[in-house]
Design a protein around this motif. Structure first.
Motif, PDB file in Angstrom:
ATOM      1  N   UNK A  51      54.386  19.193  49.856  1.00 15.03           N
ATOM      2  CA  UNK A  51      53.234  19.604  49.202  1.00 15.03           C
ATOM      3  C   UNK A  51      53.708  21.062  48.490  1.00 15.03           C
ATOM      4  N   UNK A  52      53.009  21.227  47.399  1.00 17.61           N
ATOM      5  CA  UNK A  52      53.347  22.479  46.700  1.00 17.61           C
ATOM      6  C   UNK A  52      52.248  22.756  45.809  1.00 17.61           C
ATOM      7  N   UNK A  53      51.720  24.130  45.770  1.00 16.57           N
ATOM      8  CA  UNK A  53      50.856  24.615  44.729  1.00 16.57           C
ATOM      9  C   UNK A  53      51.020  25.918  44.602  1.00 16.57           C
ATOM     10  N   UNK A  54      50.391  26.948  43.880  1.00  7.28           N
ATOM     11  CA  UNK A  54      50.812  28.072  43.361  1.00  7.28           C
ATOM     12  C   UNK A  54      50.872  29.216  44.593  1.00  7.28           C
ATOM     13  N   UNK A  55      50.568  28.725  45.716  1.00 10.54           N
ATOM     14  CA  UNK A  55      50.308  29.640  46.913  1.00 10.54           C
ATOM     15  C   UNK A  55      51.469  29.411  48.047  1.00 10.54           C
ATOM     16  N   UNK A  56      51.787  27.936  48.266  1.00 10.35           N
ATOM     17  CA  UNK A  56      52.479  27.576  49.428  1.00 10.35           C
ATOM     18  C   UNK A  56      53.426  26.241  48.919  1.00 10.35           C
ATOM     19  N   UNK A  57      54.409  26.323  49.804  1.00  9.99           N
ATOM     20  CA  UNK A  57      55.571  25.271  49.752  1.00  9.99           C
ATOM     21  C   UNK A  57      55.525  24.655  51.001  1.00  9.99           C
ATOM     22  N   UNK A  58      55.396  23.344  51.186  1.00 13.07           N
ATOM     23  CA  UNK A  58      55.805  22.698  52.662  1.00 13.07           C
ATOM     24  C   UNK A  58      56.919  21.482  52.227  1.00 13.07           C
TER      25      UNK A  58
END
Length: 298
Positions: free
Chosen positions: A83-90
């Motif tokens: 998962x990835x968005x502008x705040x986090x990377x998993x």
């Protein structure tokens, strides 16, 4: 660019922007001070000081990007992004991979791989680990892409909104198919990594459920309420059911012919997005070596 933009509600009309940033946006004093000095906080497109008084309907903009450097060499190592968005990377960390460079593992780590990914994708981020895993434990890890996300998730980890789920394959059959292990964990010797159950230790709570009965073995789901070093490994071993391949806490078993590391996988994370507060429920399938072990034990 990572940023936050918010319209000022009536309740904050006439109040200083510092209060709004702390209470409504959730920024720490440190982040506010840094962003203010860099003129990254604006009201209606104009930089403001932190004693500026807000009006209802004004737009507050915070640029979360900050020029930062980190002494981690980018290395072209494949990573499994869940998962990835502008705040986090998993990412789903493979087994036998150290999370962060150390003296004994100066490179080839997950951090080296993530730095390469950030650089290659044009993202101005440093490695901010929210969670960690032992080198031989596989599974999901969260990284914050900015100070705000890292701070929010680090706080959330201490609440019951943040759930870490693991799967382990253990020797023997647990007497109870589900339950809670509430036993303190202690480090008896400072120069040794091994932990033990001891009343002098810190409170440690693991909830477990058998999700598969195998031949002289169980597939067990563990949910951590506390996050002590080696918690699951120590607790299951103390019950007399060490994890397959765990040479530290299952010394009486030689599992080297069936698996080369402890059969422990961080398969699930449930938490809230630091920005939207939307619930995220992320999962990672069992890695190949644990799937093969499970098949052998059927």
């Amino acid at each position: 660019m990572s940023s936050i933009s918010k319209v000022v509600p009536e309740i904050y009309s006439g109040k200083k922007i510092r209060e709004f940033l702390k209470e409504d946006v959730g920024l720490s004093t440190r982040i506010i001070r840094s962003a203010s000095l860099d003129k990254r906080i604006k009201v209606d497109d104009q930089p403001v000081k932190m004693n500026f008084k807000l009006g209802e309907g004004q737009v507050v903009f915070i640029d979360l990007d900050k020029e930062e450097t980190q002494n981690i060499e980018p290395q072209d190592i494949p990573i499994d992004i869940v998962y990835e968005d502008e705040d986090i990377l998993v990412v789903n960390k493979r087994p036998f991979m150290t999370v962060h460079p150390t003296r004994s593992h100066p490179d080839g780590t997950l951090a080296n791989a993530v730095m390469h990914y950030y650089k290659n994708s044009g993202q101005n981020c440093i490695v901010r680990l929210v969670s960690r895993l032992d080198m031989n434990t596989s599974g999901l890890l969260i990284l914050g892409k900015n100070q705000f996300a890292h701070m929010q998730l680090s706080k959330e980890m201490k609440t019951d909104k943040f759930i870490k789920r693991y799967l382990a394959i253990v020797h023997g059959h647990l007497e109870q198919e589900s339950g809670t292990i509430n036993l303190p964990i202690y480090r008896p010797l400072e120069d040794r990594i091994k932990r033990v159950v001891d009343e002098r230790g810190q409170e440690s709570i693991t909830h477990y459920k058998v999700v598969g009965r195998l031949k002289d073995a169980d597939l067990v789901e563990c949910v951590l309420e506390t996050g002590r070093t080696h918690q699951i490994r120590v607790h299951l071993s103390h019950l007399g059911h060490p994890i397959f391949g765990d040479t530290l806490y299952g010394e009486e078993f030689d599992d080297s012919s069936v698996i080369e590391r402890q059969a422990l996988h961080a398969y699930g994370l449930d938490f809230e997005s630091p920005r939207t507060r939307k619930s995220l429920s992320l999962r990672a399938s069992l890695p190949q070596d644990m799937e093969e072990l499970k098949e052998r034990l059927k």
